[in-house]
Motif scaffolding. Structure first.
Motif, PDB file in Angstrom:
ATOM      1  N   ILE A   1       0.985  -1.285  -0.062  1.00 52.97           N
ATOM      2  CA  ILE A   1       0.181  -0.033   0.073  1.00 52.97           C
ATOM      3  C   ILE A   1       0.709   1.560  -0.154  1.00 52.97           C
ATOM      4  O   ILE A   1       0.701   2.143  -0.826  1.00 52.97           O
ATOM      5  CB  ILE A   1      -0.894  -0.027   1.046  1.00 52.97           C
ATOM      6  N   GLN A   2       1.935   1.164   0.928  1.00 48.84           N
ATOM      7  CA  GLN A   2       2.859   2.169   0.708  1.00 48.84           C
ATOM      8  C   GLN A   2       3.292   2.729  -0.685  1.00 48.84           C
ATOM      9  O   GLN A   2       3.628   3.707  -1.127  1.00 48.84           O
ATOM     10  CB  GLN A   2       4.004   2.081   1.796  1.00 48.84           C
ATOM     11  N   ALA A   3       3.779   1.600  -1.142  1.00 46.84           N
ATOM     12  CA  ALA A   3       4.380   1.738  -2.507  1.00 46.84           C
ATOM     13  C   ALA A   3       3.434   2.251  -3.674  1.00 46.84           C
ATOM     14  O   ALA A   3       3.878   3.213  -4.177  1.00 46.84           O
ATOM     15  CB  ALA A   3       4.856   0.369  -3.020  1.00 46.84           C
ATOM     16  N   GLU A   4       2.147   1.901  -3.276  1.00 45.79           N
ATOM     17  CA  GLU A   4       1.182   2.635  -4.370  1.00 45.79           C
ATOM     18  C   GLU A   4       1.027   4.045  -3.958  1.00 45.79           C
ATOM     19  O   GLU A   4       0.796   4.765  -5.047  1.00 45.79           O
ATOM     20  CB  GLU A   4      -0.224   1.734  -4.357  1.00 45.79           C
ATOM     21  N   LEU A   5       0.836   4.432  -2.808  1.00 43.68           N
ATOM     22  CA  LEU A   5       0.717   5.704  -2.351  1.00 43.68           C
ATOM     23  C   LEU A   5       1.862   6.527  -2.789  1.00 43.68           C
ATOM     24  O   LEU A   5       1.520   7.725  -3.142  1.00 43.68           O
ATOM     25  CB  LEU A   5       0.437   5.866  -0.940  1.00 43.68           C
ATOM     26  N   GLU A   6       3.024   5.971  -2.676  1.00 38.97           N
ATOM     27  CA  GLU A   6       4.205   6.700  -2.743  1.00 38.97           C
ATOM     28  C   GLU A   6       4.114   6.923  -4.600  1.00 38.97           C
ATOM     29  O   GLU A   6       4.985   8.076  -5.056  1.00 38.97           O
ATOM     30  CB  GLU A   6       5.522   6.416  -2.387  1.00 38.97           C
ATOM     31  N   HIS A   7       3.943   6.100  -5.104  1.00 43.74           N
ATOM     32  CA  HIS A   7       4.096   6.195  -6.458  1.00 43.74           C
ATOM     33  C   HIS A   7       2.852   7.157  -7.199  1.00 43.74           C
ATOM     34  O   HIS A   7       3.384   7.938  -8.136  1.00 43.74           O
ATOM     35  CB  HIS A   7       3.454   4.780  -7.379  1.00 43.74           C
ATOM     36  N   HIS A   8       1.887   7.309  -6.460  1.00 41.60           N
ATOM     37  CA  HIS A   8       0.936   8.615  -6.844  1.00 41.60           C
ATOM     38  C   HIS A   8       1.873   9.994  -6.852  1.00 41.60           C
ATOM     39  O   HIS A   8       1.525  10.652  -7.911  1.00 41.60           O
ATOM     40  CB  HIS A   8      -0.301   8.471  -6.091  1.00 41.60           C
ATOM     41  N   ALA A   9       2.492   9.918  -5.725  1.00 42.96           N
ATOM     42  CA  ALA A   9       3.164  11.191  -5.600  1.00 42.96           C
ATOM     43  C   ALA A   9       3.914  11.546  -6.529  1.00 42.96           C
ATOM     44  O   ALA A   9       4.349  12.508  -7.324  1.00 42.96           O
ATOM     45  CB  ALA A   9       3.981  11.405  -4.480  1.00 42.96           C
TER      46      ALA A   9
END
Length: 399
Positions: A202-210
């Motif tokens: 989940i962290q990886a996906e959220l950071e990818h958005h940024a």
């Protein structure tokens, strides 16, 4: 005094790099000050932003040049008259810097070689040199500089901190956009928690958005557990798959064209519990007190202290806030928020809140075997008072 008379009104698109006219105005203003101080040159050291929250020195180079060597060390040499030059500790970063045609001379050097190139870039015969960033210069570089007399150079860090403390319209525009991206990440958190993925995924996906929105860096800590215990940053501490009843804390730290964004929210999956609600209520009260106290001419330390509870066994807090800008912890306005676990106290003359300052307010409370909560927001100080740059709802979220 307005430090950047032509920069403040420069048009800017926060999706694009900082306009060159802004940077040139900052450098001109600094060179005028150098002449007034009798300085012949200024040496500004900066780590790259890959160290993220662990360095303040990269912020000066972003402020003056919009330059970031990411994993490498860089040194700006600014003469009192003339063009800025750079020495960089990574050959690929040197190639990139040379594409910025307005930087007239870029040199490569690692360790002692970096010191050698810095000394070669100083104006001939310069005997009155200013220095910024001494506290983060590695010994391999410092030894070479010190052998050439750098121990006698004049500390100009306070002047750079003063200039960076009050944000102009261009900086505020970038920080507003960084705040919007934080809000977008919070909006994505709820669906992600129900996707059956591990927390680190989940962290990886959220950071990818940024990153997809143009941020050069995004770091998160995401704690998901029946009883949250600490800020969890890494894969190896986040294999847990979210379950109903888990409590959730998400902290976001990102950089958009050299301007930091930062925010924290707290919630629960499906349902909260009375302990979590009580802790959240205490943190919400601290957050309100800090925000209400952030007014021009208030003492910054008073704002920080409003987010601290008396020390007691089993209770942990990190600092309740800090100044924000081109560094995660901007140099002016951060020491007034000492770390409770270090039993630190703000020192020196009382620092006052001024219009144009930007802070991250994030009171927090971790109670062993009971729970945790934090609320974090980017807050701009205006003549009328405080203004939120992050707007995602601050109540206890139910995901």
């Amino acid at each position: 005094m307005q430090l950047q008379p032509t920069a403040a009104d420069a048009p800017c698109d926060p999706s694009r790099p900082v306009p060159r006219v802004v940077l040139e105005a900052r450098l001109r203003s600094l060179q005028i000050w150098m002449v007034e101080q009798g300085l012949q040159a200024l040496v500004v050291f900066g780590h790259g932003s890959a160290l993220a929250m662990a360095t303040r020195s990269h912020g000066n180079l972003r402020y003056l040049l919009d330059w970031d060597a990411e994993y490498a060390q860089s040194v700006l040499v600014l003469p009192a008259q003339g063009a800025p030059t750079l020495a960089i500790g990574n050959v690929f970063s040197v190639m990139r810097a040379r594409e910025q045609a307005w930087i007239s001379d870029v040199r490569f050097g690692k360790g002692p070689g970096l010191a050698k190139e810095v000394l070669a870039l100083l104006p001939s015969g310069a005997n009155r040199v200013g220095l910024v960033g001494r506290e983060e210069i590695p010994m391999a570089v410092w030894d070479g500089l010190a052998a050439a007399g750098a121990s006698g150079w004049i500390d100009c860090s306070p002047e750079l901190a003063r200039r960076r403390a009050i944000k102009d319209a261009v900086e505020i525009a970038y920080h507003r956009e960084a705040g919007r991206i934080c809000d977008e990440i919070f909006e994505r958190l709820g669906p992600a928690l129900h996707a059956g993925k591990a927390v680190f995924q989940i962290q990886a996906e959220l950071e990818h958005h940024a990153r997809s929105r143009g941020c050069e860096l995004c770091k998160t800590w995401l704690t998901v557990a029946p009883i949250p215990d600490r800020c969890r940053y890494t894969r190896d501490e986040n294999y847990h798959v979210p379950q109903e009843g888990d409590q959730v804390l998400l902290g976001i730290m990102l950089i958009l064209h050299g301007h930091w964004g930062h925010a924290i929210r707290t919630g629960a999956i499906g349902r909260s519990n009375p302990d979590a609600e009580r802790i959240f209520a205490r943190v919400a009260a601290m957050h309100t007190a800090m925000f209400d106290g952030l007014r021009p001419n208030a003492e910054i330390s008073t704002v920080g202290n409003a987010g601290v509870v008396p020390a007691e066994e089993g209770v942990f807090q990190f600092r309740s806030g800090h100044a924000l800008g081109h560094s995660y912890e901007d140099p002016a306005g951060t020491s007034e928020f000492p770390q409770p676990y270090e039993a630190g106290q703000a020192t020196g003359r009382p620092a006052l809140v001024q219009a144009g300052m930007l802070f991250e307010l994030h009171p927090n409370l971790f109670i062993r075997d009971v729970g945790a909560a934090s609320i974090g927001d980017m807050v701009l100080v205006t003549e009328q008072g405080a203004e939120y740059l992050t707007t995602f709802p601050r109540h206890l979220q139910i995901f």
